[in-house]
Design a protein around this motif. Structure first.
Motif, PDB file in Angstrom:
ATOM      1  N   MET A   1       1.373  -1.556  -0.039  1.00 44.19           N
ATOM      2  CA  MET A   1      -0.295   0.169  -0.193  1.00 44.19           C
ATOM      3  C   MET A   1       0.946   0.953   0.069  1.00 44.19           C
ATOM      4  O   MET A   1       1.707   2.021   1.339  1.00 44.19           O
ATOM      5  N   HIS A   2       0.799   2.201  -1.032  1.00 37.66           N
ATOM      6  CA  HIS A   2       1.208   3.371  -1.063  1.00 37.66           C
ATOM      7  C   HIS A   2       0.673   4.385  -0.210  1.00 37.66           C
ATOM      8  O   HIS A   2      -0.371   4.374  -0.570  1.00 37.66           O
ATOM      9  N   ILE A   3       2.061   4.611   0.491  1.00 37.28           N
ATOM     10  CA  ILE A   3       1.065   6.245   1.274  1.00 37.28           C
ATOM     11  C   ILE A   3       1.239   7.796   0.758  1.00 37.28           C
ATOM     12  O   ILE A   3       2.808   7.521   0.826  1.00 37.28           O
ATOM     13  N   GLN A   4       0.720   8.223  -0.083  1.00 38.55           N
ATOM     14  CA  GLN A   4       1.393   9.449  -0.055  1.00 38.55           C
ATOM     15  C   GLN A   4       0.701  10.360   0.564  1.00 38.55           C
ATOM     16  O   GLN A   4      -0.581  10.934   1.038  1.00 38.55           O
ATOM     17  N   VAL A   5       1.828  11.543   1.312  1.00 37.88           N
ATOM     18  CA  VAL A   5       1.302  12.680   2.281  1.00 37.88           C
ATOM     19  C   VAL A   5       1.441  13.988   1.991  1.00 37.88           C
ATOM     20  O   VAL A   5       2.742  14.444   1.258  1.00 37.88           O
ATOM     21  N   ASN A   6       0.406  14.880   1.485  1.00 33.81           N
ATOM     22  CA  ASN A   6       0.384  16.156   1.152  1.00 33.81           C
ATOM     23  C   ASN A   6       0.124  17.302   2.184  1.00 33.81           C
ATOM     24  O   ASN A   6      -0.840  17.122   2.807  1.00 33.81           O
ATOM     25  N   THR A   7       1.065  18.376   2.528  1.00 31.54           N
ATOM     26  CA  THR A   7       0.234  19.065   3.404  1.00 31.54           C
ATOM     27  C   THR A   7       0.519  20.607   2.940  1.00 31.54           C
ATOM     28  O   THR A   7       1.327  20.550   1.533  1.00 31.54           O
ATOM     29  N   ASP A   8      -0.283  21.799   3.342  1.00 33.96           N
ATOM     30  CA  ASP A   8      -0.421  22.735   3.072  1.00 33.96           C
ATOM     31  C   ASP A   8       0.842  23.599   2.986  1.00 33.96           C
ATOM     32  O   ASP A   8       1.598  23.538   4.148  1.00 33.96           O
ATOM     33  N   ASN A   9       0.736  24.951   2.810  1.00 36.00           N
ATOM     34  CA  ASN A   9       2.087  25.830   3.189  1.00 36.00           C
ATOM     35  C   ASN A   9       2.534  26.698   4.348  1.00 36.00           C
ATOM     36  O   ASN A   9       3.267  26.745   5.214  1.00 36.00           O
ATOM     37  N   HIS A  10       0.889  25.946   5.936  1.00 35.69           N
ATOM     38  CA  HIS A  10       1.385  26.716   7.096  1.00 35.69           C
ATOM     39  C   HIS A  10       1.663  25.422   7.974  1.00 35.69           C
ATOM     40  O   HIS A  10       2.227  25.260   9.188  1.00 35.69           O
ATOM     41  N   ILE A  11       1.803  24.049   7.278  1.00 33.21           N
ATOM     42  CA  ILE A  11       2.782  22.243   8.115  1.00 33.21           C
ATOM     43  C   ILE A  11       3.829  21.674   6.991  1.00 33.21           C
ATOM     44  O   ILE A  11       4.251  21.809   6.399  1.00 33.21           O
ATOM     45  N   GLN A  12       4.815  21.698   8.282  1.00 31.50           N
ATOM     46  CA  GLN A  12       6.107  21.841   7.811  1.00 31.50           C
ATOM     47  C   GLN A  12       6.234  20.196   7.539  1.00 31.50           C
ATOM     48  O   GLN A  12       5.964  19.194   8.588  1.00 31.50           O
ATOM     49  N   GLY A  13       6.239  19.860   6.475  1.00 35.57           N
ATOM     50  CA  GLY A  13       5.801  18.114   6.260  1.00 35.57           C
ATOM     51  C   GLY A  13       7.041  17.141   6.022  1.00 35.57           C
ATOM     52  O   GLY A  13       7.782  16.997   5.026  1.00 35.57           O
ATOM     53  N   ASP A  14       8.391  17.795   7.271  1.00 33.74           N
ATOM     54  CA  ASP A  14       9.373  16.723   7.194  1.00 33.74           C
ATOM     55  C   ASP A  14       9.720  15.500   7.438  1.00 33.74           C
ATOM     56  O   ASP A  14       8.006  14.458   7.401  1.00 33.74           O
ATOM     57  N   GLU A  15      10.413  14.951   7.592  1.00 30.45           N
ATOM     58  CA  GLU A  15      10.053  13.159   7.522  1.00 30.45           C
ATOM     59  C   GLU A  15       9.392  12.270   8.516  1.00 30.45           C
ATOM     60  O   GLU A  15       9.367  11.390   8.827  1.00 30.45           O
ATOM     61  N   ARG A  16       9.922  13.015   9.771  1.00 29.44           N
ATOM     62  CA  ARG A  16       9.293  12.703  11.043  1.00 29.44           C
ATOM     63  C   ARG A  16       7.835  13.071  10.938  1.00 29.44           C
ATOM     64  O   ARG A  16       7.380  11.939  11.431  1.00 29.44           O
ATOM     65  N   LEU A  17       7.169  13.902  10.447  1.00 24.60           N
ATOM     66  CA  LEU A  17       5.934  13.999  10.393  1.00 24.60           C
ATOM     67  C   LEU A  17       5.088  12.796   9.178  1.00 24.60           C
ATOM     68  O   LEU A  17       4.763  12.449   9.673  1.00 24.60           O
ATOM     69  N   GLN A  18       5.979  12.992   8.353  1.00 25.89           N
ATOM     70  CA  GLN A  18       5.778  11.747   7.112  1.00 25.89           C
ATOM     71  C   GLN A  18       5.705  10.387   7.587  1.00 25.89           C
ATOM     72  O   GLN A  18       4.553  10.149   7.653  1.00 25.89           O
ATOM     73  N   GLU A  19       6.690  10.522   8.654  1.00 24.11           N
ATOM     74  CA  GLU A  19       6.859   8.774   9.373  1.00 24.11           C
ATOM     75  C   GLU A  19       5.738   8.771  10.560  1.00 24.11           C
ATOM     76  O   GLU A  19       4.595   7.846  10.530  1.00 24.11           O
ATOM     77  N   VAL A  20       4.884  10.298  11.356  1.00 24.85           N
ATOM     78  CA  VAL A  20       4.051   9.922  11.992  1.00 24.85           C
ATOM     79  C   VAL A  20       3.040   9.667  11.514  1.00 24.85           C
ATOM     80  O   VAL A  20       1.911   8.681  11.877  1.00 24.85           O
ATOM     81  N   ILE A  21       2.269  10.010  10.567  1.00 25.56           N
ATOM     82  CA  ILE A  21       1.226   9.783   9.251  1.00 25.56           C
ATOM     83  C   ILE A  21       0.891   8.523   8.989  1.00 25.56           C
ATOM     84  O   ILE A  21       0.174   8.104   8.502  1.00 25.56           O
ATOM     85  N   GLU A  22       2.718   8.209   8.240  1.00 20.11           N
ATOM     86  CA  GLU A  22       2.308   6.753   7.757  1.00 20.11           C
ATOM     87  C   GLU A  22       1.956   6.069   8.864  1.00 20.11           C
ATOM     88  O   GLU A  22       0.634   4.574   8.698  1.00 20.11           O
ATOM     89  N   ASP A  23       2.799   6.133  10.166  1.00 22.56           N
ATOM     90  CA  ASP A  23       2.750   5.187  11.189  1.00 22.56           C
ATOM     91  C   ASP A  23       0.407   5.339  11.099  1.00 22.56           C
ATOM     92  O   ASP A  23      -0.087   4.147  11.864  1.00 22.56           O
ATOM     93  N   ALA A  24       0.400   5.649  11.616  1.00 21.13           N
ATOM     94  CA  ALA A  24      -1.228   6.264  11.977  1.00 21.13           C
ATOM     95  C   ALA A  24      -2.210   5.835  10.819  1.00 21.13           C
ATOM     96  O   ALA A  24      -3.121   4.765  11.006  1.00 21.13           O
ATOM     97  N   VAL A  25      -1.762   5.705   9.658  1.00 19.74           N
ATOM     98  CA  VAL A  25      -2.185   5.575   8.603  1.00 19.74           C
ATOM     99  C   VAL A  25      -2.401   3.767   8.822  1.00 19.74           C
ATOM    100  O   VAL A  25      -3.199   3.230   8.467  1.00 19.74           O
ATOM    101  N   ARG A  26      -1.400   3.255   9.209  1.00 19.55           N
ATOM    102  CA  ARG A  26      -0.698   1.719   9.066  1.00 19.55           C
ATOM    103  C   ARG A  26      -1.770   0.739   9.826  1.00 19.55           C
ATOM    104  O   ARG A  26      -2.355   0.362  10.158  1.00 19.55           O
ATOM    105  N   ASN A  27      -1.225   1.552  10.902  1.00 19.55           N
ATOM    106  CA  ASN A  27      -2.745   1.441  12.476  1.00 19.55           C
ATOM    107  C   ASN A  27      -3.719   1.168  12.161  1.00 19.55           C
ATOM    108  O   ASN A  27      -4.523  -0.174  12.407  1.00 19.55           O
ATOM    109  N   ALA A  28      -4.409   2.482  11.572  1.00 20.92           N
ATOM    110  CA  ALA A  28      -6.400   1.609  12.050  1.00 20.92           C
ATOM    111  C   ALA A  28      -6.231   1.261   9.635  1.00 20.92           C
ATOM    112  O   ALA A  28      -6.943  -0.039  10.064  1.00 20.92           O
ATOM    113  N   LEU A  29      -4.810   1.499   9.036  1.00 24.12           N
ATOM    114  CA  LEU A  29      -5.987   0.524   7.609  1.00 24.12           C
ATOM    115  C   LEU A  29      -4.851  -0.838   7.504  1.00 24.12           C
ATOM    116  O   LEU A  29      -5.570  -1.839   6.381  1.00 24.12           O
ATOM    117  N   GLY A  30      -4.181  -0.647   8.628  1.00 22.19           N
ATOM    118  CA  GLY A  30      -3.177  -2.243   8.537  1.00 22.19           C
ATOM    119  C   GLY A  30      -3.896  -3.797   7.834  1.00 22.19           C
ATOM    120  O   GLY A  30      -3.311  -3.812   6.780  1.00 22.19           O
TER     121      GLY A  30
END
Length: 104
Positions: free
Chosen positions: A1-30
């Motif tokens: 399952m490919h997870i694509q993360v998009n943020t607006d210009n007010h949210i810093q979309g760094d690697e840590r945020l990417q990991e947090v988001i991917e973990d949350a999605v994988r926990n729910a949809l795994g």
């Protein structure tokens, strides 16, 4: 399952945020991972610097052979918003897959 993360210009979309988001999605949809080709997550700061419940996460899942489904959730943090949207998506997909298996 490919997870694509998009943020607006007010949210810093760094690697840590990417990991947090991917973990949350994988926990729910795994458990449904084999049935999904991709998941897209959009995170938006609705009020910028004003604060409050202003982070909106939208999760769009693309099940194999079906139309895409979307769910969104507003909360005070990115992680809470993504977890809420992912939980709603899991519920929606469980319902849809259950409905499809009942037809067989």
């Amino acid at each position: 399952m490919h997870i694509q993360v998009n943020t607006d210009n007010h949210i810093q979309g760094d690697e840590r945020l990417q990991e947090v988001i991917e973990d949350a999605v994988r926990n729910a949809l795994g458990p449904l991972e084999k049935r999904l080709s991709a998941v897209e997550v959009h995170v938006k700061d609705m009020n910028a610097d004003k604060g409050g419940v202003d982070i909106r996460a939208t999760v769009e899942a693309r099940p194999e052979g079906l139309r895409p489904f979307g769910a969104q959730h507003d909360d005070t943090t990115v992680e809470a918003a993504v977890k809420g949207a992912a939980r709603k998506m899991r519920h929606r997909l469980d319902h849809e897959f259950g409905r499809l298996s009942d037809k067989r």
